[in-house]
Every structure is written in C-alpha cells, then in structure tokens.
Design a protein around this motif. Structure first.
Motif, short mmCIF file in Angstrom:
data_model
loop_
_atom_site.label_atom_id
_atom_site.label_comp_id
_atom_site.label_asym_id
_atom_site.label_seq_id
_atom_site.Cartn_x
_atom_site.Cartn_y
_atom_site.Cartn_z
N GLU A 175 -12.16 1.97 6.99
CA GLU A 175 -11.51 1.13 8.00
C GLU A 175 -11.18 1.93 9.25
O GLU A 175 -11.38 1.45 10.38
N GLU A 198 -5.03 -0.16 -7.24
CA GLU A 198 -6.41 -0.01 -6.78
C GLU A 198 -6.48 1.11 -5.75
O GLU A 198 -5.82 1.06 -4.71
N ASP A 199 -7.26 2.12 -6.05
CA ASP A 199 -7.43 3.26 -5.13
C ASP A 199 -8.22 2.78 -3.90
O ASP A 199 -9.37 2.38 -4.00
N ILE A 200 -7.56 2.79 -2.73
CA ILE A 200 -8.21 2.32 -1.51
C ILE A 200 -8.36 3.45 -0.49
O ILE A 200 -8.52 3.20 0.70
N ASN A 206 0.85 -1.17 0.00
CA ASN A 206 0.00 0.00 0.00
C ASN A 206 0.90 1.23 0.00
O ASN A 206 1.79 1.35 0.84
N LYS A 255 -3.59 0.27 -3.23
CA LYS A 255 -3.00 -1.07 -3.11
C LYS A 255 -2.34 -1.39 -4.45
O LYS A 255 -3.00 -1.39 -5.49
N HIS A 274 -11.71 3.20 1.06
CA HIS A 274 -11.73 1.97 1.87
C HIS A 274 -10.96 2.15 3.16
O HIS A 274 -11.40 1.71 4.23
N ARG A 275 -9.80 2.80 3.06
CA ARG A 275 -8.98 3.05 4.25
C ARG A 275 -9.69 3.97 5.22
O ARG A 275 -9.65 3.76 6.44
#
Length: 533
Positions: A300, A291-293, A256, A270, A296-297
């Motif tokens: 989280e 992958e744009d996270i 990441n 990622k 998502h982060r």
C-alpha cells in the motif's frame, strides 16, 4: 375393756371394707378409661394403616403414570411391574411374557452393565447409567437409567426400581456436535490466520498460524498475556477497546496493531476481536483473529508512493504537452504564413501544379495543427474535475450539430429522449463530438444516417451511436481505441479521437465496444456510471 377393743376392731374392719370398696370403684373406673383409650388407639392405628395404604396406592399410581418408563424388577432383573410408558418403550408387556432387562443390553455395553449392576447391589443406588440397548423390534436406543434397591422390613434388599430415559436423540446431537467440533478444530488449526482464545487478557489457546507468527510454542503462549506481545505504541488503543468491551459497550472491534515476536522483531496485523458472554452479560472469553498485513501495508505504501509519482509525472506531462504544442504550433503558423505569401506573391508565376502543391501544404499544416490539439486534449483528460454540472445530452447533440461539418446527404437523429447527466460538460461534449464526427465522415452512401440511442440501467447510462457508413474491419476493433491508431483507409484521421473517447469513458467507470460490418455500418456502444444529480 374387752368390749371396747372389740368395738374398735369392728369399726376398723368396717373402715377397711369401705376403703377397699372405694379402691375397687376407682380401679374399675381407671380400667374402663384404659380400655376406652386402648380401643381409641386401636381405631386410630387402623385409620393410620388405611391412610398409609391409601398413600402407598397413590404413590404406585404416581409411578405408573409418570412420562418416563418406570420398571420394578427382582434382584435378577426380571421385570415385576412397569408403567404404561415402559411397555410402549420396551415393546413388551410383563403381564403376557417374562422379561429380563439384561437381555436388552447391547453386546458392546455388556461388561460395563455387569459392573454397574454390581455397583447397584453394593451401594444401593445407580445414578446416570448410560448404555445402548436393543429393543424387541431390533432398533437400537441410547438410554440413561437411575435405579435404587427396594428393602423389606428387616432392611434386606428384595427388589430394584428404575426410571429409564431415552437419550438417543440427545446422543445423536452430542455426536454431531462432537464431529462439528472436530471439523472446527481442523479448520482453526489449519487456518492461515492466527486465532487465539483469551480470558482476562491471558492467552489460553492458540492455533499453529499464531504460534508461527509470534515464534512461540503453544505452551509458551499460555504463559503470556496479550500486553506482552503488543507494541508499546499500540497498547493504549488496544486497552481502550478492551475496556469498552468489558463495560458492555461493544462486542466486536477491529484494529491494526503491531505485535512483538519472540525474537524481538515486529509485524503489523489486522486484529478482529469478539467477546463471548455469559447469560448474565459477563465476558466468558474473547476470540481474536489475527492477519499479518505487513507485506500488504508495504505494498500500500509503495502504491501510494507510485500514485504520488504518477500524479507528479502526469502534471509534468501536461505542462510538457502545453509547451510542446506551443513550440510546435509556432513554426507551423510561420510555414502556413509563408505558404500563403508564396501563393499571393507568385500567383502569376505558379502553374496549376504549384498552386496545388501549396494548397496541399496548407492541408498538411492544418492536419498537423489538429494533431497537436488532439495530443493536448488527450493529455489533459486524466481525472474528473470538481466542475461537474447537470448536462442535458439532448442539448449537447444539438450544439454538436451546429459546430461540426455534416454533409447534406447525412442526417443525425436522436432516437430516444436522452438523459441529463451530472458530469463535466466539456468532456461529455468531446465524447459525443468525436463519435458523431467519426460517423459522418465515414458515410459514402447517398442517404447517410447517424442514429443516437440512450437508455438507463441500474448503475449506468448506456448509449449507442450507429451509422450506415463503410464499416470497420474486425482487425481494427481493438486497435482504434489506442492513441495514434486509425483505419488504414482514412487519411483525415489523427488517430487520437477514439482514444480520447475511450479515456473519457474509463474516467466515468464505463465500457465501450462496437459492432461493425464492412459496407453496412458501425455501432459504437458505451456506458457511463450514474452520478448523483
């Protein structure tokens, strides 16, 4: 004087004659030697010609027996000679019928073939000519031909020869690969993930998703190195992985990392990088899937924060439940004591109705006490502890039989040998005690029976507790597992027992359900996930 001169002349003529004879002998010997040499050279030349003829025949035999079709034709492309492979491939025999190779050319390749023939006549060779032909049986083939002119002793072209190779299957594979490449290009281009191709850290190709992520065009990205779009805080980690990949220590890695957009903002992604190597093991290029996270982060982090708050709330709730239970039980004990004193002090004054009222008060107090204990128990079942031990369920059932009230008309029977679990014994005890207690109090039949079954699945232990009691109406099958929900017909239930059961089953990653028919009985089924002993 005259005689002397004659004598001298005579001797001179004799010497001249002898010299001429000697010269003639020498000339005769040299002539014979030259004749013998000439004869030898003619013989050697004859042998050489024979040898050349033999070699020519060998060469013809070699061409006639090669695997690929071999054809000799005149300058109008009429076939003069073929080998066996050519006969089989073309499906015709030049010894039986005249053949012109131009008749085999597919119409789509007619113009290209005419241009190729002119090139052959002009240059003398034709290399890797490819075209489609139609054979006598109507089938179509792709061929590759290498051809050259044959010259006479004056250096003028007199014929042509060529080797034909069937490349139909090769073309089919090539076409299939081309289609697959097109499909792959479509997939890559339309992928929601960013995909880039890199050589020595230089981006050489990227898809639309990657361009949109970074805000650069394809041409702009081709001028950018990977380090130019990697955030400083992630540079060392990224370069470390790439160095190990270059040294051959790994072919794939995932990390990441933060990327820098064209506008200077960053996003977390990622990144999965794979190396494509040559046969010698050198890196030919690298493929990165991004992958744009960021979102998502963030979710989280929010989840972690909510879990932290939830743990704090649960802790406060447990503390609150203990305080409330203590504060509620204190006045209950006082009321119970007062009711007892009234019953004792005014025993002579109270009539039967008064005594009954005080007894009902004590029962209500006892019910309230059970309710408070249930609430406290429910609030404390929030997580598995580190106190898991081996729990023999057979022994647990035996202990429950001793501590709960089981009417004489009810029999509790273990139908199978129950397993030993790795679990919190108190929670397993609460689970079975609530279900067995719930079963025995709802049996009205003369011969009551509670049956306990247990068996093993691949991932869980499955149990069932059946009774022949009053049964549970269908509309209550879901409600009874919720806190403070109980059967409308039940006056003794606090409405917490089955909610405690559900909470314990959930804690051990299991499920609980029931089968019931009014007037015939109820079966509770539940599973508990296996834990390592």
């Amino acid at each position: 004087m005259a005689n002397n001169e004659v004598e001298l002349l005579t001797r001179a003529l004799e010497r001249q004659r002898k010299a001429r004879v000697q010269a003639e002998k020498i000339l005769e010997a040299k002539s014979k030697e030259l004749y013998d040499l000439t004869k030898h050279l003619r013989h050697a030349n004859s042998k050489l010609e024979n040898l050349l003829d033999e070699k020519g025949d060998d060469m013809d035999a070699a061409f006639l027996n090669i695997i690929d079709p071999y054809v000799v034709m005149d300058l109008n492309f009429n076939v003069l000679r073929t080998n066996h492979s050519a006969k089989e491939f073309l499906g015709v025999d030049y010894t039986e019928e005249s053949i012109n190779l131009s008749d085999f050319v597919h119409p789509d390749f007619a113009q290209y073939t005419a241009e190729s023939i002119q090139s052959l006549l002009k240059v003398g060779v034709l290399r890797n000519y490819r075209a489609k032909i139609i054979l006598k049986d109507g089938s179509e083939k792709f061929v590759q031909i290498n051809s050259s002119l044959i010259y006479d002793h004056e250096g003028k072209p007199m014929a042509a020869q060529g080797i034909i190779r069937d490349i139909t299957q090769e073309k089919e594979i090539e076409s299939l690969l081309s289609e697959q490449r097109k499909e792959l290009d479509v997939i890559v281009e339309n992928s929601p993930l960013g995909i880039v191709l890199m050589v020595e850290g230089q981006i050489v190709k990227s898809n639309t998703a990657m361009q949109n992520m970074l805000g650069y065009s394809h041409e702009e990205l081709k001028q950018i190195k990977l380090k130019d779009i990697t955030a400083n805080e992630d540079m060392a980690k990224s370069e470390s992985y790439l160095k190990e990949m270059k040294l051959g220590k790994l072919d794939h890695f995932i990390l990441n990392k933060s990327y820098i957009k064209k506008d200077g903002t960053k996003f977390l992604a990622k990144t999965s990088v794979s190396a494509v190597r040559t046969t010698e093991g050198e890196i030919e290029y690298q493929v990165a899937i991004v992958e744009d996270i960021t979102e998502h982060r963030q979710l989280e982090l929010q989840k972690e924060q909510l879990l932290k708050q939830l743990r704090a709330s649960n802790k406060e709730l447990q503390e609150y439940a203990h305080i409330v239970s203590h504060d509620l039980k204190s006045p209950l004990r006082s009321i119970s004591a007062l009711a007892s004193w009234l019953a004792e002090d005014y025993a002579d004054v109270l009539d039967g109705n008064g005594v009954n009222q005080l007894q009902m008060m004590q029962e209500k107090i006892e019910g309230m006490d059970k309710l408070i204990d249930g609430i406290l128990t429910y609030s404390s079942i929030d997580k598995k502890t580190n106190e898991d031990t081996e729990v023999d369920v057979n022994q647990v059932i035996s202990e429950i039989r001793e501590i709960i009230f089981i009417p004489d008309h009810v029999n509790v029977v273990i139908m199978d040998t129950l397993p030993t679990l790795m679990a919190d014994k108190t929670k397993i005890h609460q689970l079975f005690q609530n279900l067995i207690s719930n079963a025995v109090v709802h049996i009205r039949k003369k011969d009551g029976l509670v049956k306990i079954h247990g068996h093993e699945t691949s991932t869980h232990w499955q149990f069932s507790i059946s009774d022949n009691g009053i049964g549970i109406p269908k509309e209550y099958h879901e409600k009874i597992f919720k806190v403070f929900q109980s059967l409308e017909t039940s006056e003794q239930s606090t409405g917490i027992g089955l909610s405690i059961v559900k909470k314990i089953v959930d804690l051990y990653e299991g499920e609980i359900w029931l089968d019931s028919e009014e007037g015939k009985g109820t079966t509770f089924h539940f599973t508990l996930k296996k834990q390592l002993l």
